[in-house]
Design a protein around this motif. Structure first.
Motif, PDB file in Angstrom:
ATOM      1  N   GLU A  56       8.014   5.189   1.358  1.00 30.52           N
ATOM      2  CA  GLU A  56       6.692   5.609   0.910  1.00 30.52           C
ATOM      3  C   GLU A  56       5.786   4.441   0.507  1.00 30.52           C
ATOM      4  O   GLU A  56       4.651   4.621   0.130  1.00 30.52           O
ATOM      5  CB  GLU A  56       6.779   6.618  -0.249  1.00 30.52           C
ATOM      6  CG  GLU A  56       7.585   6.171  -1.443  1.00 30.52           C
ATOM      7  CD  GLU A  56       9.026   6.611  -1.335  1.00 30.52           C
ATOM      8  OE1 GLU A  56       9.643   6.811  -2.361  1.00 30.52           O
ATOM      9  OE2 GLU A  56       9.557   6.758  -0.203  1.00 30.52           O
ATOM     10  N   LYS A  57       6.294   3.238   0.583  1.00 36.28           N
ATOM     11  CA  LYS A  57       5.479   2.066   0.307  1.00 36.28           C
ATOM     12  C   LYS A  57       5.576   1.159   1.528  1.00 36.28           C
ATOM     13  O   LYS A  57       6.627   1.084   2.175  1.00 36.28           O
ATOM     14  CB  LYS A  57       6.031   1.358  -0.926  1.00 36.28           C
ATOM     15  CG  LYS A  57       5.161   0.285  -1.484  1.00 36.28           C
ATOM     16  CD  LYS A  57       5.666  -0.123  -2.875  1.00 36.28           C
ATOM     17  CE  LYS A  57       5.362  -1.568  -3.153  1.00 36.28           C
ATOM     18  NZ  LYS A  57       6.533  -2.373  -3.371  1.00 36.28           N
ATOM     19  N   GLU A  89       1.554   9.695   7.771  1.00 32.60           N
ATOM     20  CA  GLU A  89       1.917   8.379   8.280  1.00 32.60           C
ATOM     21  C   GLU A  89       3.424   8.204   8.296  1.00 32.60           C
ATOM     22  O   GLU A  89       3.906   7.088   8.423  1.00 32.60           O
ATOM     23  CB  GLU A  89       1.285   7.297   7.407  1.00 32.60           C
ATOM     24  CG  GLU A  89      -0.228   7.210   7.565  1.00 32.60           C
ATOM     25  CD  GLU A  89      -0.811   6.110   6.715  1.00 32.60           C
ATOM     26  OE1 GLU A  89      -1.878   5.607   7.097  1.00 32.60           O
ATOM     27  OE2 GLU A  89      -0.209   5.752   5.690  1.00 32.60           O
ATOM     28  N   GLU A  90       4.188   9.317   8.191  1.00 36.82           N
ATOM     29  CA  GLU A  90       5.632   9.190   8.108  1.00 36.82           C
ATOM     30  C   GLU A  90       6.229   8.591   9.371  1.00 36.82           C
ATOM     31  O   GLU A  90       7.295   7.973   9.345  1.00 36.82           O
ATOM     32  CB  GLU A  90       6.287  10.572   7.865  1.00 36.82           C
ATOM     33  CG  GLU A  90       6.148  11.084   6.472  1.00 36.82           C
ATOM     34  CD  GLU A  90       4.847  11.806   6.259  1.00 36.82           C
ATOM     35  OE1 GLU A  90       4.013  11.832   7.199  1.00 36.82           O
ATOM     36  OE2 GLU A  90       4.641  12.340   5.163  1.00 36.82           O
ATOM     37  N   ALA A 145       0.863  -1.182   0.000  1.00 36.70           N
ATOM     38  CA  ALA A 145       0.000   0.000   0.000  1.00 36.70           C
ATOM     39  C   ALA A 145       0.894   1.224   0.000  1.00 36.70           C
ATOM     40  O   ALA A 145       2.073   1.155   0.383  1.00 36.70           O
ATOM     41  CB  ALA A 145      -0.912   0.004   1.205  1.00 36.70           C
ATOM     42  N   GLU A 146       0.337   2.370  -0.420  1.00 37.48           N
ATOM     43  CA  GLU A 146       1.128   3.605  -0.491  1.00 37.48           C
ATOM     44  C   GLU A 146       0.973   4.365   0.815  1.00 37.48           C
ATOM     45  O   GLU A 146      -0.096   4.427   1.393  1.00 37.48           O
ATOM     46  CB  GLU A 146       0.668   4.455  -1.655  1.00 37.48           C
ATOM     47  CG  GLU A 146       1.705   5.460  -2.078  1.00 37.48           C
ATOM     48  CD  GLU A 146       1.276   6.186  -3.336  1.00 37.48           C
ATOM     49  OE1 GLU A 146       1.670   7.339  -3.514  1.00 37.48           O
ATOM     50  OE2 GLU A 146       0.519   5.577  -4.147  1.00 37.48           O
ATOM     51  N   ARG A 147       2.088   4.938   1.283  1.00 33.18           N
ATOM     52  CA  ARG A 147       2.040   5.676   2.536  1.00 33.18           C
ATOM     53  C   ARG A 147       1.292   6.982   2.308  1.00 33.18           C
ATOM     54  O   ARG A 147       1.573   7.710   1.366  1.00 33.18           O
ATOM     55  CB  ARG A 147       3.456   5.955   3.032  1.00 33.18           C
ATOM     56  CG  ARG A 147       3.510   6.618   4.392  1.00 33.18           C
ATOM     57  CD  ARG A 147       4.903   6.846   4.829  1.00 33.18           C
ATOM     58  NE  ARG A 147       5.577   7.827   3.991  1.00 33.18           N
ATOM     59  CZ  ARG A 147       6.857   8.152   4.132  1.00 33.18           C
ATOM     60  NH1 ARG A 147       7.590   7.547   5.030  1.00 33.18           N
ATOM     61  NH2 ARG A 147       7.398   9.054   3.355  1.00 33.18           N
ATOM     62  N   GLN A 148       0.333   7.304   3.137  1.00 31.74           N
ATOM     63  CA  GLN A 148      -0.409   8.551   3.034  1.00 31.74           C
ATOM     64  C   GLN A 148       0.350   9.647   3.784  1.00 31.74           C
ATOM     65  O   GLN A 148       1.250   9.374   4.588  1.00 31.74           O
ATOM     66  CB  GLN A 148      -1.805   8.398   3.649  1.00 31.74           C
ATOM     67  CG  GLN A 148      -2.634   7.273   3.065  1.00 31.74           C
ATOM     68  CD  GLN A 148      -2.890   7.469   1.580  1.00 31.74           C
ATOM     69  OE1 GLN A 148      -3.285   8.567   1.145  1.00 31.74           O
ATOM     70  NE2 GLN A 148      -2.628   6.449   0.769  1.00 31.74           N
ATOM     71  N   VAL A 149      -0.035  10.844   3.543  1.00 33.91           N
ATOM     72  CA  VAL A 149       0.569  11.956   4.256  1.00 33.91           C
ATOM     73  C   VAL A 149       0.149  11.857   5.725  1.00 33.91           C
ATOM     74  O   VAL A 149      -1.006  11.576   6.038  1.00 33.91           O
ATOM     75  CB  VAL A 149       0.115  13.309   3.656  1.00 33.91           C
ATOM     76  CG1 VAL A 149       0.802  14.461   4.376  1.00 33.91           C
ATOM     77  CG2 VAL A 149       0.398  13.360   2.175  1.00 33.91           C
TER      78      VAL A 149
END
Lengths: 350, 184, 167, 110
Positions: free
Chosen positions: B107-108, B100-101, B94-98
């Motif tokens: 970023e994945k 969630e850093e 899944a792609e990391r959302q803003v």
């Protein structure tokens, strides 16, 4: 006899019976623990050590487990006989304790109380009768299981016990010729004043010991429950406390036969190199009981030691040993003893 | 043929004499041997209290690693699943959302990550395949459960505890082995 | 009623009931078990009469050896599976009647006899003890005793010979 | 206890044995009924020995009272021998005919 009812006498005997039965049960319980522990030690393992310190509560845990196991009674089996089998095994195992002198008299409440339930003058024959009844529990149980492995085990047990009873009886006859009495109490008294019977009857003792192994169905003669050929032998179909009764009966048998051997050949409650008459009666009875128990523990250890040393016999070897070796040997022993007694009466002249 | 060991023993087929046929001496000898074992040292270890030291290459259950800030290392590249000879690993990326850093390092990330512990042969190839230092074989072993499906471990079960919020458990889960790897 | 009489009646009822069950029960194994109970009851009677040696020998020989043999044979044959074909009713009835008649004839003969009311001392008396029995067995009855041992031996050999499989 | 009760008991046991022999066809049960009859006789012998004990003990030879009990002993010996041979015969019978029915034996062919 029974005509004069002495209330105190009856109470005294009842208490004694309860104590003896309870003691045999507890000792049998701890014999299972001892068996596992000794097996472990002889095989460089540790044995049960989880329940309580050193696993001392293990037999209690085992008993509880057996109690709460599901009871399974196979279809087609005669239900009554199926229950009768283990009960009889247990009953006959406990019964032999009735004639054993557990100690000398104690003085209590102004009464001389004998530490023997019944001093019948055919004591040794009584033991013999009880031993010969022991096979019924196994036979009935095995037959009622309606299982061919059980039946095989039962038949093996029956023929084995009958065969070894002969040699046992003949070796006992030689002992009886030496002692001249059948009462176990009198035998102990004789051994207290004289030498232990083992010195007069070493061969007889060896034969008796081997036969005791066979009568108790212990390794190397445990063909009735040979698990690698007969699954569990006569108790294949048993579960729960009925199985527990069979296993318990085996350990009680072992305990009782140890007591009998200690009494017949090793002086019973006699403490060697000590003149009991010089000391206080009650204390001596207690120490005598402890001496007897020490001897018994040694015998039980021997039973277990042999179990973890000698492999199981084959059935034909078992029968050969019984009929071709032990019976002639016992007969020879009997004749030798008789001849020696005659010589002694003639002051060692022909 | 050359003997493999020096314990070779020729079977004695001579006829036994009377004493030997009695077997009493042999039985007595055997009894002595078993008796001598009473005094031998017991090799058994009291297992749950004491454990054997693990070998440095021991491979137990998997853990998914986090970095020092507690972010998951795994980027769901799928190399471990490809490397796995038993095909025990499945994952979904899944792609990391803003925002969630602080959860995922790159970023994945793996939205779903499952290892079937009944299939796994604990070969450690996943560990070698991982370019992100994300999967390790820990020193935990002998899992027990009541159902087969419980042995498919999902991501929550595999993830190592958070190093800041739950430092102690993190240390414990890290074990000796991972520490050693980080030293190297 | 004294305790001895109580025991006498209890043992008698037990012996009779079990004896009837031996005859009537269908399965041979049950018959054998009931016969063992009969032997125990009879041994109880011996003890009541202070014949201790006979009581214990009765248990050893009958209950301990003979009945084990019976049980052994019945188990070997697996007789339970096969239901015994009934004799026809008439013969059974005739058997019952003739047995009953015999019983009645004996009973009536006994009741007429003068010594029927002779008293029997229960307990006491030491001639049933093994010492005294052994004395007279090995003095007065030595030859019958030895002959019986020969009989035993021949019976044993006979049993082996009969039981051997013919080759 | 009066002797008549013992006589009655032994008779009852004996007659039960007889009825069993007459009504059953299974040879093992017939055999067992014979044992029952022998035991009834044994019981009677012991009872009689006990009855005569009171009178005989005063006489010159008190040993005679144990005679009956020795008879019982010998009867047991003979019974044991008889059983061993008899059961061997029954086993052979079963092996040959696969039955222990006595009616099967009314013709002694072969």
């Amino acid at each position: 006899m029974l005509l004069a009812i002495d209330l105190a006498f009856i109470i005294e005997k009842l208490v004694l019976i309860v104590i003896v039965v309870m003691a045999s049960l507890v000792i049998a319980m701890y014999a299972t623990y001892g068996e596992r522990k000794i097996a472990a030690i002889l095989q460089d393992r540790r044995g049960p050590n989880r329940a309580g310190p050193f696993g001392i509560l293990q037999p209690v845990a085992d008993g509880l487990k057996l109690f709460f196991k599901e009871e399974i009674i196979p279809d087609f089996s005669s239900k009554f006989l199926f229950i009768l089998g283990p009960s009889m095994a247990m009953l006959t195992a406990i019964m032999a304790g009735a004639v054993v002198p557990w100690g000398n008299q104690i003085h209590f409440f102004n009464r001389d109380i004998s530490l023997q339930i019944a001093d019948v003058n055919v004591g040794i024959l009584f033991v013999f009768a009880v031993v010969s009844m022991g096979v019924y529990g196994i036979m009935i149980g095995s037959w009622a299981s309606n299982n061919k492995y059980s039946l095989m085990g039962g038949l093996r047990a029956a023929s084995q016990i009958i065969s070894y009873e002969l040699a046992m009886g003949i070796s006992l006859i030689a002992l009886l010729m030496v002692t001249g009495t059948l009462s176990l109490k009198e035998m102990v008294v004789q051994q207290q004043t004289g030498y232990w019977n083992i010195f007069y009857q070493p061969l007889g003792f060896l034969i008796f010991l081997i036969c005791a192994f066979a009568e108790c169905n212990r390794t190397p003669f445990d063909l009735a429950e040979a698990e690698n050929e007969l699954i569990g032998g006569y108790h294949t179909e048993y579960s729960s406390m009925k199985l527990g009764f069979y296993l318990f009966a085996e350990y009680i048998n072992m305990f009782v036969s140890s007591v009998i051997m200690a009494t017949l050949f090793f002086g019973g409650y006699d403490i060697p190199f000590l003149n009991e008459a010089n000391y206080d009666q009650n204390w001596m009875a207690l120490f005598g009981l402890m001496a007897l128990m020490t001897k018994v523990v040694c015998f039980i250890f021997l039973f277990m030691w042999v179990r973890w040393t000698i492999p199981r016999f084959r059935y034909d070897q078992l029968m050969n040993l019984g009929w071709r070796v032990l019976i002639p040997l016992a007969l020879f022993n009997m004749l030798l003893t008789g001849a020696l007694i005659l010589f002694k009466q003639n002051n060692w002249h022909f | 043929m050359q003997a493999l060991t020096n314990r070779l023993k020729e079977v004695d087929r001579r006829k036994m004499n009377f004493l030997e046929r009695l077997y009493l001496i042999a039985i007595f000898k055997g009894m002595l041997i078993t008796f001598s074992h009473i005094f031998k040292k017991k090799p058994t270890i009291d297992y749950p209290e004491k454990t054997r030291p693990f070998s440095p290459v021991f491979r137990g259950l998997h853990i998914l690693n986090r970095d020092e800030a507690g972010r998951e290392n795994c980027t769901a590249c799928g190399l471990c699943a490809v490397a796995c000879p038993a095909e025990a690993i499945t994952m979904e990326a899944a792609e990391r959302q803003v925002g969630e850093e602080n959860l995922y390092r790159e970023e994945k990330y793996a939205a779903k990550y499952e290892i079937n512990m009944l299939r796994c042969i604990f070969c450690g190839l996943c560990e070698e395949a991982c370019p992100k230092d994300a999967i390790y074989l820990s020193e935990t072993f002998a899992p027990a459960d009541y159902q087969r499906k419980q042995f498919i471990y999902n991501k929550e079960e595999l993830l190592i505890p958070h190093p800041i919020e739950n430092a102690e458990a993190y240390k414990k889960a890290l074990g000796n082995r991972v520490k050693k790897e980080t030293v190297n | 009623m004294s305790i001895t009489e109580l025991l006498f009646w209890g043992l008698s009822v037990l012996a009779l009931f079990s004896a009837i069950m031996v005859v009537t029960s269908k399965s041979p194994v049950h018959s054998i078990l009931f016969l063992i109970v009969v032997f125990f009851a009879i041994s109880g009677h011996y003890i009541l009469m202070n014949a201790q040696f006979l009581a214990i020998v009765n248990i050893i020989v009958y209950a301990g050896a003979i009945m084990v043999l019976f049980l052994f044979v019945v188990m070997l044959m697996n007789l339970n599976a096969e239901s015994e074909p009934k004799k026809n009713r008439l013969i059974q009835f005739a058997g019952l009647i003739s047995g009953g008649c015999l019983f009645l004839v004996f009973i009536s003969a006994i009741t007429k006899s003068a010594s029927a009311n002779n008293l029997l001392q229960m307990g006491g008396g030491n001639f049933g003890l093994i010492k005294n029995l052994g004395m007279s067995l090995f003095k007065d009855y030595l030859i019958p005793f030895e002959i019986s041992s020969v009989l035993f031996l021949s019976a044993m050999i006979g049993a082996v010979v009969i039981g051997k499989k013919e080759s | 206890m009066e002797i008549k009760w013992y006589i009655g008991l032994s008779l009852a046991l004996f007659c039960t044995g007889i009825v069993g022999v007459l009504t059953r066809r299974n040879s093992i049960i017939i055999f067992m009924c014979i044992e029952l009859m022998l035991n009834a006789v044994n019981l009677l012998l012991v009872a009689f020995s006990k009855m005569h004990a009171a009178t005989a003990l005063g006489q010159a030879n008190p040993n005679v009272v144990s005679d009956a009990q020795l008879f019982v002993f010998f009867i047991m010996v003979v019974a044991a021998a008889e059983v061993s041979v008899g059961l061997a015969i029954i086993v052979m019978l079963y092996r040959n005919t696969h039955s222990v029915d006595v009616n099967f034996l009314n013709r002694l062919k072969n």
